[in-house]
Design a protein around this motif. Sequence first.
Motif, short mmCIF file in Angstrom:
data_model
loop_
_atom_site.label_atom_id
_atom_site.label_comp_id
_atom_site.label_asym_id
_atom_site.label_seq_id
_atom_site.Cartn_x
_atom_site.Cartn_y
_atom_site.Cartn_z
N ARG A 164 27.59 34.82 60.78
CA ARG A 164 28.00 35.04 62.17
C ARG A 164 26.77 35.08 63.07
NH1 ARG A 164 33.13 37.84 62.72
NH2 ARG A 164 34.09 38.21 60.67
N LEU A 165 26.92 34.52 64.26
CA LEU A 165 25.88 34.64 65.28
C LEU A 165 26.12 35.92 66.06
CD1 LEU A 165 25.40 31.08 66.83
CD2 LEU A 165 23.81 32.35 65.36
N ILE A 166 25.03 36.65 66.37
CA ILE A 166 25.13 37.88 67.15
C ILE A 166 24.14 37.78 68.30
CG2 ILE A 166 24.86 40.38 67.11
CD1 ILE A 166 25.43 40.29 64.11
N VAL A 167 24.60 38.13 69.51
CA VAL A 167 23.71 38.18 70.65
C VAL A 167 23.70 39.61 71.18
CG1 VAL A 167 25.52 37.42 72.25
CG2 VAL A 167 23.12 37.21 72.90
N ASP A 168 22.49 40.16 71.32
CA ASP A 168 22.28 41.51 71.84
C ASP A 168 21.44 41.37 73.11
OD1 ASP A 168 21.78 44.13 72.36
OD2 ASP A 168 20.91 44.61 70.40
N ALA A 169 22.06 41.61 74.28
CA ALA A 169 21.40 41.29 75.55
C ALA A 169 21.44 42.46 76.51
CB ALA A 169 22.06 40.07 76.18
N ASP A 170 20.61 42.35 77.53
CA ASP A 170 20.60 43.32 78.63
C ASP A 170 21.02 42.62 79.91
OD1 ASP A 170 19.64 45.36 77.00
OD2 ASP A 170 17.54 44.80 77.36
N VAL A 171 21.77 43.33 80.76
CA VAL A 171 22.18 42.81 82.05
C VAL A 171 21.88 43.87 83.10
CG1 VAL A 171 24.57 43.60 81.72
CG2 VAL A 171 24.07 41.82 83.42
N ALA A 172 21.30 43.44 84.20
CA ALA A 172 20.99 44.35 85.30
C ALA A 172 22.18 44.39 86.25
CB ALA A 172 19.73 43.89 86.04
#
Length: 264
Positions: A69-77
């Motif tokens: 599985r692909l996992i994306v861990d991101a930040d958003v302002a």
Amino acid sequence: MSAAPKAVNYTCTVGGTGVSTVPYAFQMDLAGPVTAPTPNATVVATWKIGQPLASPSITAPSAIPAAGRLIVDADVAINGVPLAVASELRAVVATAAPASATPGQQLTPPPMLITVTPTAAGAITLRPDAFTLLVDSGTGTTETELLDCTVTAAEAAAGATVITVQTAGASTGPSSTPPATPPTSPSNTPPITTPEPTVTLTRTKTAEPVKTNQIEKTPDGAAATGGGGDAGPDARLIMFSGALMVAFAGIGGLVLRRRTATRG
């Protein structure tokens, strides 16, 4: 809501090597709801990280098993006066469905959902920030880092989107639209009713001629003095004979008187 993906320049390390000199121009699609939300309503925005239009691309460094599985861990302002917290940097995580990949195959990161709840009318700005792309081998215990990317605030502003929160029932037309006329209170005056029209039938009767005893035909000659005018020729003859008899009787009486006087 953004109309189309926008190119945002990131600097990434590849495969946990620590090299941070690889630039990527990702196509960032950060979109809000189609219709303007209202205060206290849940607002959901979607953030999709698309492949760069030019090399380098997001690819699998090695084979990924079918359970991977692909996992994306991101930040958003997130910034906005209508929010309980006017400014924050929030972490969002998304996991794709299991899918295998061959070495060098392009990969598509799963879309991330961003949820906010405005408390008043106003504008909310969402801006993409740093993110990390990983691969889960399917065991749930091993995660391999593919990309670890950072971005400057100035570059991230190109991919930002603004969500406008409107009060319920707010009109999108010109502000000079006159307000609706308030309803008037009922009065005690009875309602005016329209009388039903009266239909009058007029009949014209022709008068019948009045019968009289007058003679409609005027007799010829002088005015009638008595009977005989219309008696007919037979009746006149009889009357004439009677008159002659009376005259002869009178003459006979005179003759007899003379004879008696002579004898005497």
